[in-house]
Enzyme design. Structure first.
Site, short mmCIF file in Angstrom:
data_model
loop_
_atom_site.label_atom_id
_atom_site.label_comp_id
_atom_site.label_asym_id
_atom_site.label_seq_id
_atom_site.Cartn_x
_atom_site.Cartn_y
_atom_site.Cartn_z
N SER A 86 0.82 -1.22 0.00
CA SER A 86 0.00 0.00 0.00
C SER A 86 0.85 1.27 0.00
O SER A 86 2.00 1.26 0.44
CB SER A 86 -0.91 0.04 1.23
OG SER A 86 -1.66 -1.13 1.33
N1 SAH Z 1 -0.19 -5.46 4.12
C1 SAH Z 1 0.53 -5.72 2.90
C2 SAH Z 1 -0.25 -5.36 1.66
C3 SAH Z 1 -1.25 -6.38 1.40
S1 SAH Z 1 -1.87 -6.55 -0.24
C4 SAH Z 1 1.87 -5.03 2.87
O1 SAH Z 1 2.18 -4.26 3.79
O2 SAH Z 1 2.63 -5.29 1.94
C5 SAH Z 1 -3.18 -7.65 0.19
C6 SAH Z 1 -2.73 -9.04 0.54
O3 SAH Z 1 -3.87 -9.75 0.99
C7 SAH Z 1 -2.17 -9.81 -0.64
O4 SAH Z 1 -0.90 -10.26 -0.35
C8 SAH Z 1 -3.17 -10.95 -0.83
O5 SAH Z 1 -2.58 -12.14 -1.27
C9 SAH Z 1 -3.73 -11.09 0.58
N2 SAH Z 1 -5.03 -11.77 0.67
C10 SAH Z 1 -6.09 -11.71 -0.17
N3 SAH Z 1 -7.10 -12.48 0.28
C11 SAH Z 1 -6.67 -13.04 1.45
C12 SAH Z 1 -7.25 -13.93 2.39
N4 SAH Z 1 -8.48 -14.44 2.24
N5 SAH Z 1 -6.50 -14.31 3.46
C13 SAH Z 1 -5.24 -13.83 3.64
N6 SAH Z 1 -4.65 -12.99 2.78
C14 SAH Z 1 -5.34 -12.59 1.69
#
Ligand code: SAH
Length: 242
Positions: A86
């Site tokens: 993000s």
């Molecule tokens: N917090 C992260 C950004 C996350 S992007 C950072 O600091 O880099 C969103 C993430 O959520 C992705 O890696 C995606 O794979 C994950 N995601 C999507 N659906 C999910 C689920 N049901 N359970 C766990 N992770 C999930």
């Protein structure tokens, strides 16, 4: 204070880099401080502990090599597998909304690169972070270990279900967007706890702050946001888009 010769060395290294080359460490540190001033303080982030964490954690360590030079730009960056890290402002805003306290145990859904987890690791006691894409989880864990964060626990799994074995949590941060707030997350929140979560349709959601008081949930909408969707089933996950 660095001596003049050290400053000159830094200046020379920085100016010989060509456009795509990642800057040296000291230049990243300067960019990080500028990011804190212009992208965070100037836009109203006030919590001194959050600002200090954002000024300390090296975002460049969580970004793939090809995007490293853009580590402190004012936007999200790709981290592979169709996912993104993000925008720094959003990380700081969500962290501030969570009102992190030193003894808190926090659940994060969507480890991604591990950057948000590292910011929280500077501010609370333990982070439990769930990621559904296995290689992202493994990579984040390795980065966090390399940087010496011992209070982040990463699990590969479906974050919709939370992390029952580690519950209850003082705060929950969700960095992928479900269409509705998953009930297991509410169940795993302590009374007095906070949840920061984007909710809505694909790529157009509202960021909510939910608070549990005497078993009741109070909600407020804080910002329009764009997160990747929360995947419901492990079978839907993208394993390899390279
Ligand atoms: N917090 C992260 C950004 C996350 S992007 C950072 O600091 O880099 C969103 C993430 O959520 C992705 O890696 C995606 O794979 C994950 N995601 C999507 N659906 C999910 C689920 N049901 N359970 C766990 N992770 C999930």
């Amino acid at each position: 204070m660095p001596r003049l010769s050290q400053w000159l060395l830094v200046a020379t290294v920085a100016s010989t880099g060509c456009g795509q080359t990642a800057p040296p460490v000291s230049e990243f540190a300067a960019q990080r401080q500028r990011m804190v001033e212009r992208q965070l303080k100037d836009r109203g982030i006030k919590d001194e502990r959050v600002l200090a964490a954002m000024g300390k954690v090296p975002r460049e360590a969580f970004v793939p090599p090809e995007s490293r030079a853009a580590s402190y730009e004012d936007g999200p960056l790709p981290i592979g597998y169709g996912q993104t890290i993000s925008q720094p402002y959003i990380v700081a805003f969500m962290t501030e909304q969570l009102r992190p306290k030193p003894n808190d145990r926090v659940l994060e859904i969507g480890t991604g690169s591990g950057y948000q987890a590292a910011i929280l690791a500077e501010l609370v006691s333990e982070i439990y972070s769930v990621e559904i894409v296995e290689p992202l989880a493994k990579n984040a864990e390795a980065t966090l270990q390399r940087l010496g964060y011992k209070n982040v626990h990463v699990k590969i799994g479906n974050g919709y279900k939370g992390w029952p074995d580690a519950a209850p949590f003082d705060a929950i941060i969700v960095t992928c967007a479900p269409e509705k707030v998953p009930q297991p997350l509410i169940d795993q929140l302590k009374d007095g706890g906070r949840v920061v979560i984007p909710v809505g349709e694909r790529f157009a959601q509202q960021l909510y702050l939910l608070e549990k008081k005497n078993g009741q949930m109070k909600e407020s909408v804080t910002l329009p946001v764009r997160f990747v969707p929360m995947v419901r089933e492990a079978t839907e996950r993208v394993i390899d888009d390279h």
